[in-house]
Design an enzyme around this catalytic site. Structure first.
Site, PDB file in Angstrom:
ATOM      1  N   ASP A  88      35.899  34.661  39.475  1.00 43.15           N
ATOM      2  CA  ASP A  88      34.592  34.076  39.148  1.00 43.15           C
ATOM      3  C   ASP A  88      34.581  33.323  37.824  1.00 43.15           C
ATOM      4  O   ASP A  88      33.564  33.255  37.132  1.00 43.15           O
ATOM      5  CB  ASP A  88      33.498  35.174  39.120  1.00 43.15           C
ATOM      6  CG  ASP A  88      33.404  35.907  40.444  1.00 43.15           C
ATOM      7  OD1 ASP A  88      33.631  35.275  41.478  1.00 43.15           O
ATOM      8  OD2 ASP A  88      33.107  37.110  40.426  1.00 43.15           O
ATOM      9  N   LYS A 114      36.152  28.422  39.143  1.00 36.76           N
ATOM     10  CA  LYS A 114      37.194  27.601  39.777  1.00 36.76           C
ATOM     11  C   LYS A 114      36.591  26.521  40.673  1.00 36.76           C
ATOM     12  O   LYS A 114      37.017  25.371  40.650  1.00 36.76           O
ATOM     13  CB  LYS A 114      38.126  28.506  40.614  1.00 36.76           C
ATOM     14  CG  LYS A 114      38.871  29.540  39.776  1.00 36.76           C
ATOM     15  CD  LYS A 114      39.656  30.505  40.641  1.00 36.76           C
ATOM     16  CE  LYS A 114      38.810  31.472  41.424  1.00 36.76           C
ATOM     17  NZ  LYS A 114      38.076  32.473  40.647  1.00 36.76           N
ATOM     18  N   ALA A 123      36.399  35.435  48.351  1.00 39.31           N
ATOM     19  CA  ALA A 123      36.080  34.435  47.324  1.00 39.31           C
ATOM     20  C   ALA A 123      34.662  33.907  47.511  1.00 39.31           C
ATOM     21  O   ALA A 123      34.140  33.868  48.621  1.00 39.31           O
ATOM     22  CB  ALA A 123      37.065  33.269  47.417  1.00 39.31           C
ATOM     23  N   GLY A 124      34.064  33.498  46.407  1.00 37.73           N
ATOM     24  CA  GLY A 124      32.786  32.795  46.445  1.00 37.73           C
ATOM     25  C   GLY A 124      32.853  31.759  45.341  1.00 37.73           C
ATOM     26  O   GLY A 124      32.817  32.107  44.164  1.00 37.73           O
ATOM     27  N   HIS A 125      33.060  30.505  45.704  1.00 37.43           N
ATOM     28  CA  HIS A 125      33.234  29.442  44.706  1.00 37.43           C
ATOM     29  C   HIS A 125      31.984  28.566  44.690  1.00 37.43           C
ATOM     30  O   HIS A 125      31.640  27.944  45.699  1.00 37.43           O
ATOM     31  CB  HIS A 125      34.485  28.619  45.033  1.00 37.43           C
ATOM     32  CG  HIS A 125      35.757  29.412  44.906  1.00 37.43           C
ATOM     33  ND1 HIS A 125      37.007  28.873  45.117  1.00 37.43           N
ATOM     34  CD2 HIS A 125      35.961  30.701  44.560  1.00 37.43           C
ATOM     35  CE1 HIS A 125      37.917  29.817  44.914  1.00 37.43           C
ATOM     36  NE2 HIS A 125      37.313  30.935  44.582  1.00 37.43           N
ATOM     37  N   ARG A 146      54.000  43.352  59.595  1.00 37.53           N
ATOM     38  CA  ARG A 146      54.429  42.555  60.751  1.00 37.53           C
ATOM     39  C   ARG A 146      53.634  42.848  62.016  1.00 37.53           C
ATOM     40  O   ARG A 146      54.168  42.868  63.115  1.00 37.53           O
ATOM     41  CB  ARG A 146      55.946  42.738  60.981  1.00 37.53           C
ATOM     42  CG  ARG A 146      56.743  42.246  59.790  1.00 37.53           C
ATOM     43  CD  ARG A 146      58.072  42.876  59.666  1.00 37.53           C
ATOM     44  NE  ARG A 146      57.968  44.285  59.357  1.00 37.53           N
ATOM     45  CZ  ARG A 146      59.010  45.081  59.174  1.00 37.53           C
ATOM     46  NH1 ARG A 146      60.222  44.597  59.282  1.00 37.53           N
ATOM     47  NH2 ARG A 146      58.842  46.354  58.892  1.00 37.53           N
ATOM     48  N   GLN A 177      40.213  34.339  43.501  1.00 36.38           N
ATOM     49  CA  GLN A 177      40.270  35.530  42.653  1.00 36.38           C
ATOM     50  C   GLN A 177      40.809  35.135  41.265  1.00 36.38           C
ATOM     51  O   GLN A 177      40.595  34.016  40.843  1.00 36.38           O
ATOM     52  CB  GLN A 177      41.115  36.639  43.285  1.00 36.38           C
ATOM     53  CG  GLN A 177      40.462  37.302  44.504  1.00 36.38           C
ATOM     54  CD  GLN A 177      40.558  36.467  45.775  1.00 36.38           C
ATOM     55  OE1 GLN A 177      41.647  36.092  46.184  1.00 36.38           O
ATOM     56  NE2 GLN A 177      39.450  36.206  46.411  1.00 36.38           N
ATOM     57  N   VAL A 222      30.030  23.340  29.890  1.00 38.32           N
ATOM     58  CA  VAL A 222      28.834  23.762  29.134  1.00 38.32           C
ATOM     59  C   VAL A 222      27.612  23.966  30.025  1.00 38.32           C
ATOM     60  O   VAL A 222      26.479  23.943  29.571  1.00 38.32           O
ATOM     61  CB  VAL A 222      28.513  22.756  27.994  1.00 38.32           C
ATOM     62  CG1 VAL A 222      29.580  22.777  26.926  1.00 38.32           C
ATOM     63  CG2 VAL A 222      28.313  21.337  28.542  1.00 38.32           C
TER      64      VAL A 222
HETATM   65  P1  GDP Z   1      34.621  30.936  41.041  1.00 35.29           P
HETATM   66  O1  GDP Z   1      34.694  32.052  42.030  1.00 35.29           O
HETATM   67  O2  GDP Z   1      35.721  30.977  40.045  1.00 35.29           O
HETATM   68  O3  GDP Z   1      34.500  29.583  41.678  1.00 35.29           O
HETATM   69  O4  GDP Z   1      33.277  31.186  40.212  1.00 35.29           O
HETATM   70  P2  GDP Z   1      31.834  31.627  40.808  1.00 35.29           P
HETATM   71  O5  GDP Z   1      31.238  30.471  41.495  1.00 35.29           O
HETATM   72  O6  GDP Z   1      31.949  32.898  41.563  1.00 35.29           O
HETATM   73  O7  GDP Z   1      31.075  32.010  39.479  1.00 35.29           O
HETATM   74  C1  GDP Z   1      30.881  31.080  38.462  1.00 35.29           C
HETATM   75  C2  GDP Z   1      29.368  30.961  38.223  1.00 35.29           C
HETATM   76  O8  GDP Z   1      29.136  30.315  36.991  1.00 35.29           O
HETATM   77  C3  GDP Z   1      28.663  30.095  39.245  1.00 35.29           C
HETATM   78  O9  GDP Z   1      27.357  30.563  39.407  1.00 35.29           O
HETATM   79  C4  GDP Z   1      28.672  28.717  38.611  1.00 35.29           C
HETATM   80  O10 GDP Z   1      27.629  27.881  39.079  1.00 35.29           O
HETATM   81  C5  GDP Z   1      28.467  29.071  37.167  1.00 35.29           C
HETATM   82  N1  GDP Z   1      29.092  28.168  36.180  1.00 35.29           N
HETATM   83  C6  GDP Z   1      30.270  27.502  36.254  1.00 35.29           C
HETATM   84  N2  GDP Z   1      30.538  26.884  35.087  1.00 35.29           N
HETATM   85  C7  GDP Z   1      29.515  27.177  34.266  1.00 35.29           C
HETATM   86  C8  GDP Z   1      29.232  26.854  32.898  1.00 35.29           C
HETATM   87  O11 GDP Z   1      29.988  26.209  32.201  1.00 35.29           O
HETATM   88  N3  GDP Z   1      28.072  27.357  32.378  1.00 35.29           N
HETATM   89  C9  GDP Z   1      27.207  28.128  33.091  1.00 35.29           C
HETATM   90  N4  GDP Z   1      26.114  28.564  32.504  1.00 35.29           N
HETATM   91  N5  GDP Z   1      27.449  28.439  34.377  1.00 35.29           N
HETATM   92  C10 GDP Z   1      28.596  27.994  34.942  1.00 35.29           C
HETATM   93  P1  IMO Z   2      36.620  34.462  43.479  1.00 35.30           P
HETATM   94  O1  IMO Z   2      37.608  33.587  44.209  1.00 35.30           O
HETATM   95  C1  IMO Z   2      35.764  38.381  41.728  1.00 35.30           C
HETATM   96  C2  IMO Z   2      37.516  41.871  43.720  1.00 35.30           C
HETATM   97  C3  IMO Z   2      36.571  42.829  44.428  1.00 35.30           C
HETATM   98  C4  IMO Z   2      37.330  44.133  44.277  1.00 35.30           C
HETATM   99  C5  IMO Z   2      38.782  43.678  44.427  1.00 35.30           C
HETATM  100  C6  IMO Z   2      39.356  43.870  45.829  1.00 35.30           C
HETATM  101  O2  IMO Z   2      35.200  34.151  43.800  1.00 35.30           O
HETATM  102  O3  IMO Z   2      36.924  34.493  42.021  1.00 35.30           O
HETATM  103  P2  IMO Z   2      39.005  42.620  48.153  1.00 35.30           P
HETATM  104  O4  IMO Z   2      37.781  42.403  48.970  1.00 35.30           O
HETATM  105  O5  IMO Z   2      39.711  41.375  47.752  1.00 35.30           O
HETATM  106  O6  IMO Z   2      39.940  43.611  48.787  1.00 35.30           O
HETATM  107  O7  IMO Z   2      38.473  43.331  46.792  1.00 35.30           O
HETATM  108  O8  IMO Z   2      38.820  42.306  44.095  1.00 35.30           O
HETATM  109  N1  IMO Z   2      37.395  40.450  44.150  1.00 35.30           N
HETATM  110  C7  IMO Z   2      36.830  39.483  43.422  1.00 35.30           C
HETATM  111  N2  IMO Z   2      36.219  39.557  42.215  1.00 35.30           N
HETATM  112  N3  IMO Z   2      35.936  37.188  42.340  1.00 35.30           N
HETATM  113  C8  IMO Z   2      36.576  37.103  43.527  1.00 35.30           C
HETATM  114  O9  IMO Z   2      36.870  35.925  44.112  1.00 35.30           O
HETATM  115  C9  IMO Z   2      37.027  38.293  44.135  1.00 35.30           C
HETATM  116  N4  IMO Z   2      37.669  38.576  45.289  1.00 35.30           N
HETATM  117  C10 IMO Z   2      37.889  39.896  45.287  1.00 35.30           C
HETATM  118  O10 IMO Z   2      35.319  42.871  43.787  1.00 35.30           O
HETATM  119  O11 IMO Z   2      37.184  44.611  42.960  1.00 35.30           O
HETATM  120 MG    MG Z   3      33.524  33.656  42.748  1.00 38.21          MG
END
Ligand code: GDP
Ligand code: IMO
Ligand code: MG
Length: 421
Positions: free
Chosen positions: A13, A16, A39-41, A143, A221, A409
């Site tokens: 998180d 990315k 993942a949640g991007h 496997r 991750q 930012v």
């Molecule tokens: P990812 O999994 O690495 O793609 O990250 P996530 O989307 O799970 O979490 C990042 C969160 O921070 C999201 O809600 C983005 O919209 C937010 N975000 C990303 N860059 C910035 C930043 O520079 N500032 C702020 N305030 N929020 C950001």
């Molecule tokens: P992104 O790509 C943050 C964490 C879970 C748990 C551990 C194992 O959005 O950064 P799993 O379901 O993979 O077996 O869970 O990994 N986890 C993440 N934490 N961002 C993620 O993805 C994650 N994907 C898995 O919370 O602790």
């Molecule tokens: Mg995420």
């Protein structure tokens, strides 16, 4: 040509999705190499927010090809939901997305097994995302897995054999799952996947490079969740480090070019497991509130803490990071003082090296840094940065020994500042 890799250096998180979206116009191909719908991007542009789970974050830019590589695990139900949503946005997803035949399928019973494994662990549960990630990768390694390419031949036979095995495992755990409803949707998802270009992605990517095309690999991750190097066993089940791009896409190590290591100006973690710089006080709650630190998909509260330079130096080393990208700098805009952990004190001994385990009693050794107390969210160039923020960047670059080339930012595409080299 070589591929560039962008990956998270902390516990996921880091932001990315946002940066891949910003960098995509410089590339012809964007490829995911590991992970799955755990993942949640998040991407934000033109006042709208999108969350991607299995589909690469290059999907919103124009002519790029997006690839789901062999290292990814795909859930047909969640994939179909995600892809159909994008179709509704006007994206011709079947034209711009290709899927590796060697990617493994997450079955309905994998999800049930994930939940059963967690239940069995009791208090020491991992806090997984519940998406069947661990059981699917377990089947791959033992496997027993089912791959996208299997859809084309004797699929039902293979599916039923795998399901039977899962059910007997679950029965042995005292579970009698009913997956009929989920299975129906799952089979519909399989039919939908058949409409996509299912490819030998290793050949595709290498041919692109040979033809002079540029490729960006998108990690999921973060390195502290890597199955080999993360805070084991509180990790995910794939190699999230740079080497995962080689195995997850069929790339030789010599094909790796720039490695973008992305980190937050502080640190977060979701799920269980050790987190040396975690803040249990008001400051942690303030970071969570200002940074909206709640899971992009699960909505779970993210644990918050100060930046951990011991862990960052370790993950920079593991990945061969060539450029650093600092995210969410604006979240610290209102702080009088910022702390950075530069060493751990373990049993009275101070170390700057990352230890075998971080499950012992670790006291972080902090350096205090004066905050910048300035709203940076509207800034468009590094010349506008307050002096204290410039000092923070300089401090981090000295400690981490890699240049910070991009600073974020705010969540929007536009709130991204590329620094002069
Ligand atoms: P990812 O999994 O690495 O793609 O990250 P996530 O989307 O799970 O979490 C990042 C969160 O921070 C999201 O809600 C983005 O919209 C937010 N975000 C990303 N860059 C910035 C930043 O520079 N500032 C702020 N305030 N929020 C950001
Ligand atoms: P992104 O790509 C943050 C964490 C879970 C748990 C551990 C194992 O959005 O950064 P799993 O379901 O993979 O077996 O869970 O990994 N986890 C993440 N934490 N961002 C993620 O993805 C994650 N994907 C898995 O919370 O602790
Ligand atoms: Mg995420």
């Amino acid at each position: 040509m070589k591929v560039d890799v962008l990956l998270g250096l902390q516990w996921g998180d880091e932001g990315k999705g946002k940066v891949v979206d910003v960098l995509t116009p410089h590339y012809n191909v964007v490829a995911r190499f590991q992970g799955g719908p755990n993942a949640g991007h998040t991407l934000v542009f033109e006042g709208k927010k999108f969350v991607l789970r299995s589909i690469p974050s290059g999907i919103f830019q124009n002519d790029q090809v997006n690839v789901i590589g062999n290292g990814v695990v795909l859930d047909p139900v969640l994939f179909a939901d995600e892809a159909r949503d994008l179709e509704k946005q006007g994206i011709d997803i079947k034209k711009v997305l290709k899927i590796s035949k060697k990617a493994h399928l997450i079955m309905p019973t994998h999800r049930v097994l994930d939940a059963a494994n967690e239940k069995l662990k009791g208090d020491s549960k991992i806090g997984t995302t519940g998406k069947g990630i661990g059981p699917t990768y377990t089947d791959k390694i033992s496997r027993n897995g089912l791959r996208i390419g299997d859809i084309e031949e004797n699929f039902l036979e293979k599916y039923n054999a795998a399901k039977k095995r899962h059910i007997s495992l679950l029965n042995a755990l005292g579970e009698t799952p009913d997956v009929d409803e989920l299975e129906k949707k799952w089979m519909e998802g399989i039919e939908y996947i058949k409409e996509f270009d299912l490819i030998d992605s290793e050949f595709f990517i290498n041919k692109q490079l040979k033809d002079g095309k540029s490729v960006l690999c998108e990690g999921a991750q973060g390195s502290m969740l890597d199955v080999d190097f993360g805070s084991y066993p509180f990790v995910t089940s794939s190699n999230t480090v740079c080497a995962g791009a080689c195995t997850g896409l069929g790339l030789a190590p010599s094909k790796i070019g720039e490695v973008f290591g992305i980190f937050k100006a502080y640190c977060t973690r979701v799920g269980s497991g050790p987190f040396p710089t975690e803040l249990f006080d008001e400051t942690g709650a303030t970071i969570r509130q200002i940074g909206h630190e709640y899971g992009a998909v699960t909505g779970r509260e993210r644990r918050c803490g100060w930046i951990d330079l011991v862990a960052l130096r370790y993950t920079i080393m593991l990945n061969g990071v060539t450029q650093l990208i600092m995210m969410k700098s604006d979240v610290l805009d209102g702080f009088e003082t910022i702390k950075a952990c530069d060493a751990y004190e373990i049993n009275g001994k101070v170390t700057r090296d990352f230890p075998f385990s971080i499950e012992h009693d670790i006291t972080p050794v902090y350096t205090e840094i004066k905050g910048w107390n300035t709203d940076m969210t509207g800034m468009t160039s590094e010349d506008q940065f307050p002096q204290e923020f410039k000092d923070y960047i300089k401090f981090l670059e000295e400690k981490l020994e890699v240049p910070i080339t991009i600073v974020s930012v705010g969540p929007d595409r536009e709130q991204t500042i590329v620094r002069a080299k």
